[in-house]
Write a protein that holds these residues in place. Structure first.
Motif, PDB file in Angstrom:
ATOM      1  N   VAL A  96    -161.269 -10.468  78.494  1.00  0.00           N
ATOM      2  CA  VAL A  96    -162.374 -10.209  77.574  1.00  0.00           C
ATOM      3  C   VAL A  96    -162.570 -11.458  76.723  1.00  0.00           C
ATOM      4  O   VAL A  96    -161.664 -11.865  75.988  1.00  0.00           O
ATOM      5  N   LEU A  97    -163.733 -12.055  76.843  1.00  0.00           N
ATOM      6  CA  LEU A  97    -164.024 -13.337  76.191  1.00  0.00           C
ATOM      7  C   LEU A  97    -165.235 -13.160  75.277  1.00  0.00           C
ATOM      8  O   LEU A  97    -166.350 -12.922  75.741  1.00  0.00           O
ATOM      9  N   THR A  98    -165.016 -13.279  73.987  1.00  0.00           N
ATOM     10  CA  THR A  98    -166.066 -12.991  73.013  1.00  0.00           C
ATOM     11  C   THR A  98    -166.257 -14.134  72.028  1.00  0.00           C
ATOM     12  O   THR A  98    -165.317 -14.882  71.730  1.00  0.00           O
ATOM     13  N   GLY A  99    -167.462 -14.229  71.514  1.00  0.00           N
ATOM     14  CA  GLY A  99    -167.762 -15.210  70.474  1.00  0.00           C
ATOM     15  C   GLY A  99    -167.331 -14.768  69.091  1.00  0.00           C
ATOM     16  O   GLY A  99    -167.494 -15.512  68.123  1.00  0.00           O
ATOM     17  N   ARG A 100    -166.786 -13.563  68.996  1.00  0.00           N
ATOM     18  CA  ARG A 100    -166.256 -13.120  67.710  1.00  0.00           C
ATOM     19  C   ARG A 100    -165.066 -14.002  67.310  1.00  0.00           C
ATOM     20  O   ARG A 100    -164.451 -14.644  68.150  1.00  0.00           O
ATOM     21  N   SER A 101    -164.745 -13.983  66.033  1.00  0.00           N
ATOM     22  CA  SER A 101    -163.691 -14.862  65.519  1.00  0.00           C
ATOM     23  C   SER A 101    -162.333 -14.173  65.491  1.00  0.00           C
ATOM     24  O   SER A 101    -162.227 -12.949  65.542  1.00  0.00           O
ATOM     25  N   GLU A 102    -161.296 -14.995  65.402  1.00  0.00           N
ATOM     26  CA  GLU A 102    -159.921 -14.515  65.475  1.00  0.00           C
ATOM     27  C   GLU A 102    -159.619 -13.457  64.412  1.00  0.00           C
ATOM     28  O   GLU A 102    -158.839 -12.515  64.680  1.00  0.00           O
ATOM     29  N   PHE A 103    -160.230 -13.568  63.239  1.00  0.00           N
ATOM     30  CA  PHE A 103    -159.944 -12.583  62.190  1.00  0.00           C
ATOM     31  C   PHE A 103    -160.478 -11.191  62.557  1.00  0.00           C
ATOM     32  O   PHE A 103    -160.131 -10.193  61.896  1.00  0.00           O
ATOM     33  N   GLN A 104    -161.286 -11.116  63.613  1.00  0.00           N
ATOM     34  CA  GLN A 104    -161.815  -9.826  64.060  1.00  0.00           C
ATOM     35  C   GLN A 104    -161.057  -9.275  65.271  1.00  0.00           C
ATOM     36  O   GLN A 104    -161.502  -8.320  65.899  1.00  0.00           O
ATOM     37  N   ARG A 105    -159.905  -9.851  65.558  1.00  0.00           N
ATOM     38  CA  ARG A 105    -159.145  -9.443  66.742  1.00  0.00           C
ATOM     39  C   ARG A 105    -158.777  -7.961  66.698  1.00  0.00           C
ATOM     40  O   ARG A 105    -158.997  -7.215  67.660  1.00  0.00           O
ATOM     41  N   ASN A 106    -158.177  -7.521  65.604  1.00  0.00           N
ATOM     42  CA  ASN A 106    -157.687  -6.144  65.552  1.00  0.00           C
ATOM     43  C   ASN A 106    -158.822  -5.133  65.649  1.00  0.00           C
ATOM     44  O   ASN A 106    -158.734  -4.161  66.408  1.00  0.00           O
ATOM     45  N   VAL A 107    -159.871  -5.357  64.879  1.00  0.00           N
ATOM     46  CA  VAL A 107    -160.963  -4.390  64.893  1.00  0.00           C
ATOM     47  C   VAL A 107    -161.674  -4.390  66.240  1.00  0.00           C
ATOM     48  O   VAL A 107    -162.101  -3.341  66.737  1.00  0.00           O
ATOM     49  N   THR A 108    -161.765  -5.572  66.879  1.00  0.00           N
ATOM     50  CA  THR A 108    -162.408  -5.643  68.192  1.00  0.00           C
ATOM     51  C   THR A 108    -161.559  -4.929  69.244  1.00  0.00           C
ATOM     52  O   THR A 108    -162.078  -4.141  70.053  1.00  0.00           O
ATOM     53  N   ALA A 167    -166.715 -23.990  84.903  1.00  0.00           N
ATOM     54  CA  ALA A 167    -165.762 -22.914  85.191  1.00  0.00           C
ATOM     55  C   ALA A 167    -166.463 -21.561  85.093  1.00  0.00           C
ATOM     56  O   ALA A 167    -165.951 -20.610  84.493  1.00  0.00           O
ATOM     57  N   VAL A 168    -167.633 -21.471  85.708  1.00  0.00           N
ATOM     58  CA  VAL A 168    -168.475 -20.291  85.533  1.00  0.00           C
ATOM     59  C   VAL A 168    -168.062 -19.116  86.410  1.00  0.00           C
ATOM     60  O   VAL A 168    -168.571 -18.001  86.242  1.00  0.00           O
ATOM     61  N   LYS A 224    -167.016 -20.885  75.636  1.00  0.00           N
ATOM     62  CA  LYS A 224    -166.641 -19.977  76.722  1.00  0.00           C
ATOM     63  C   LYS A 224    -166.285 -20.735  77.995  1.00  0.00           C
ATOM     64  O   LYS A 224    -165.396 -20.316  78.749  1.00  0.00           O
ATOM     65  N   SER A 225    -166.947 -21.850  78.229  1.00  0.00           N
ATOM     66  CA  SER A 225    -166.577 -22.675  79.383  1.00  0.00           C
ATOM     67  C   SER A 225    -165.156 -23.185  79.249  1.00  0.00           C
ATOM     68  O   SER A 225    -164.382 -23.184  80.218  1.00  0.00           O
ATOM     69  N   GLU A 226    -164.808 -23.630  78.052  1.00  0.00           N
ATOM     70  CA  GLU A 226    -163.450 -24.149  77.823  1.00  0.00           C
ATOM     71  C   GLU A 226    -162.401 -23.056  78.040  1.00  0.00           C
ATOM     72  O   GLU A 226    -161.345 -23.316  78.646  1.00  0.00           O
ATOM     73  N   LYS A 227    -162.684 -21.857  77.574  1.00  0.00           N
ATOM     74  CA  LYS A 227    -161.719 -20.764  77.737  1.00  0.00           C
ATOM     75  C   LYS A 227    -161.587 -20.362  79.207  1.00  0.00           C
ATOM     76  O   LYS A 227    -160.473 -20.074  79.686  1.00  0.00           O
ATOM     77  N   ARG A 228    -162.698 -20.351  79.917  1.00  0.00           N
ATOM     78  CA  ARG A 228    -162.607 -20.036  81.353  1.00  0.00           C
ATOM     79  C   ARG A 228    -161.846 -21.110  82.108  1.00  0.00           C
ATOM     80  O   ARG A 228    -161.063 -20.825  83.025  1.00  0.00           O
ATOM     81  N   LYS A 229    -162.048 -22.361  81.705  1.00  0.00           N
ATOM     82  CA  LYS A 229    -161.331 -23.467  82.352  1.00  0.00           C
ATOM     83  C   LYS A 229    -159.823 -23.332  82.121  1.00  0.00           C
ATOM     84  O   LYS A 229    -159.018 -23.616  83.033  1.00  0.00           O
ATOM     85  N   GLU A 230    -159.433 -22.880  80.958  1.00  0.00           N
ATOM     86  CA  GLU A 230    -158.015 -22.659  80.684  1.00  0.00           C
ATOM     87  C   GLU A 230    -157.430 -21.615  81.636  1.00  0.00           C
ATOM     88  O   GLU A 230    -156.285 -21.747  82.095  1.00  0.00           O
ATOM     89  N   LEU A 231    -158.207 -20.599  81.934  1.00  0.00           N
ATOM     90  CA  LEU A 231    -157.744 -19.575  82.873  1.00  0.00           C
ATOM     91  C   LEU A 231    -157.594 -20.163  84.270  1.00  0.00           C
ATOM     92  O   LEU A 231    -156.597 -19.902  84.970  1.00  0.00           O
ATOM     93  N   GLU A 232    -158.574 -20.938  84.689  1.00  0.00           N
ATOM     94  CA  GLU A 232    -158.503 -21.551  86.013  1.00  0.00           C
ATOM     95  C   GLU A 232    -157.343 -22.523  86.110  1.00  0.00           C
ATOM     96  O   GLU A 232    -156.698 -22.635  87.168  1.00  0.00           O
ATOM     97  N   ASP A 233    -157.048 -23.215  85.013  1.00  0.00           N
ATOM     98  CA  ASP A 233    -155.976 -24.214  85.032  1.00  0.00           C
ATOM     99  C   ASP A 233    -154.592 -23.587  85.228  1.00  0.00           C
ATOM    100  O   ASP A 233    -153.648 -24.280  85.631  1.00  0.00           O
ATOM    101  N   VAL A 234    -154.479 -22.287  84.937  1.00  0.00           N
ATOM    102  CA  VAL A 234    -153.181 -21.631  85.147  1.00  0.00           C
ATOM    103  C   VAL A 234    -153.226 -20.738  86.392  1.00  0.00           C
ATOM    104  O   VAL A 234    -152.360 -19.867  86.574  1.00  0.00           O
ATOM    105  N   GLY A 235    -154.207 -20.976  87.237  1.00  0.00           N
ATOM    106  CA  GLY A 235    -154.200 -20.353  88.551  1.00  0.00           C
ATOM    107  C   GLY A 235    -155.084 -19.145  88.768  1.00  0.00           C
ATOM    108  O   GLY A 235    -155.105 -18.578  89.872  1.00  0.00           O
TER     109      GLY A 235
END
Length: 262
Positions: A174-186, A246-247, A217-228
């Motif tokens: 789950v990849l969202t533009g919400r911020s880290e401080f909203q992790r728990n509520v999200t 990394a679409v 979001k591209s950067e986060k998807r690339k991180e996923l691809e980089d670990v296989g």
């Protein structure tokens, strides 16, 4: 003097086509009916304009816009709260599921599917119902107050797709533009709405603030691809969820006429 048969016929023709002070059009409308027809023509014109505007939004030809056109607010309200929005979301989910069934899932946990949150897994229609259905300039403060309630309902089509993908063996991110401080509520809102067992919930950290959504979001998807991980599918309501790098192997765009995120 008597008229010949030919003369009588000629006279009838002349009388039939000659204008008289009392001649009127065959097609007539009362003033009330005429006004009703004009209103219908105006309504059809608005609907045609708004349908065309909707098309440019969904094809990304509209580019960056800040508000729903004033003349289309009622159109958007009817679309979002009626059956068309749900039906089109179901159609996207059906296409995504049909594709997912063609994927040979390896079973090693590396076959991934990425979902956005807002207007993809969760719906903020209750918020926009109180804020002009996209006709108001976005107010981050009031939206965050809504997010903090943790009451966003699920999009029914997305819940169905999400669970079917898990049954097929996909690992869900789950990849969202919400911020880290909203992790728990999200996270709690997702659970409340019927989602569970995602692999990771990815939000904006401090270093991600200010980045375009398409870049973040591209950067986060690339991180996923980089670990296989192999991103077989990517579902989102914004083009910025789906473009960049990394679409993934397939992207699925859900409808959204309420706002645009660059």
């Amino acid at each position: 003097m008597s008229l010949t048969r030919c003369g009588i016929v000629s006279l009838f023709i002349i009388l039939a086509v000659s204008p008289t002070p009392f001649s009127q059009s065959i097609i007539q409308t009362s003033p009330e009916k005429g006004a009703h027809l004009r209103r219908n023509e105006i309504s059809r014109g608005v609907d045609l304009y708004c349908e065309s505007w909707k098309f440019t939004v969904e094809t990304n030809d509209a580019g960056i816009w800040s508000q729903v056109p004033e003349r289309c607010v009622d159109f958007v309200k009817e679309y979002i709260t009626g059956q068309r929005y749900l039906s089109e979301s179901e159609a996207v989910a059906d296409r995504a599921l049909a594709y997912a069934k063609t994927v040979e899932v390896s079973g090693n946990g590396k076959d991934a599917w990425v979902f956005d949150v807002d207007e993809t897994l969760l719906s903020n229609v209750p918020y926009y119902n109180n804020h002009g259905f996209g006709s108001e300039i976005f107010d981050e403060h009031s939206f965050n107050e809504w997010v903090n309630l943790g009451e966003s309902p699920a999009l029914p089509a997305s819940v169905r797709l999400y669970k079917k993908l898990q049954e097929l063996g996909f690992t869900i991110f789950v990849l969202t533009g919400r911020s880290e401080f909203q992790r728990n509520v999200t996270g709690n809102n997702l659970l409340y709405a019927g989602y569970s067992n995602w692999e990771r919930l990815l939000l904006r950290g401090d270093s991600d603030q200010g980045k375009l959504a398409s870049v973040f979001k591209s950067e986060k998807r690339k991180e996923l691809e980089d670990v296989g991980y192999i991103i077989h599918g990517n579902s989102g309501d914004q083009w910025s969820d789906l473009i960049g790098f990394a679409v993934g192997r397939r992207s699925f765009k859900l409808p959204n006429l309420l706002y645009v995120v660059p």
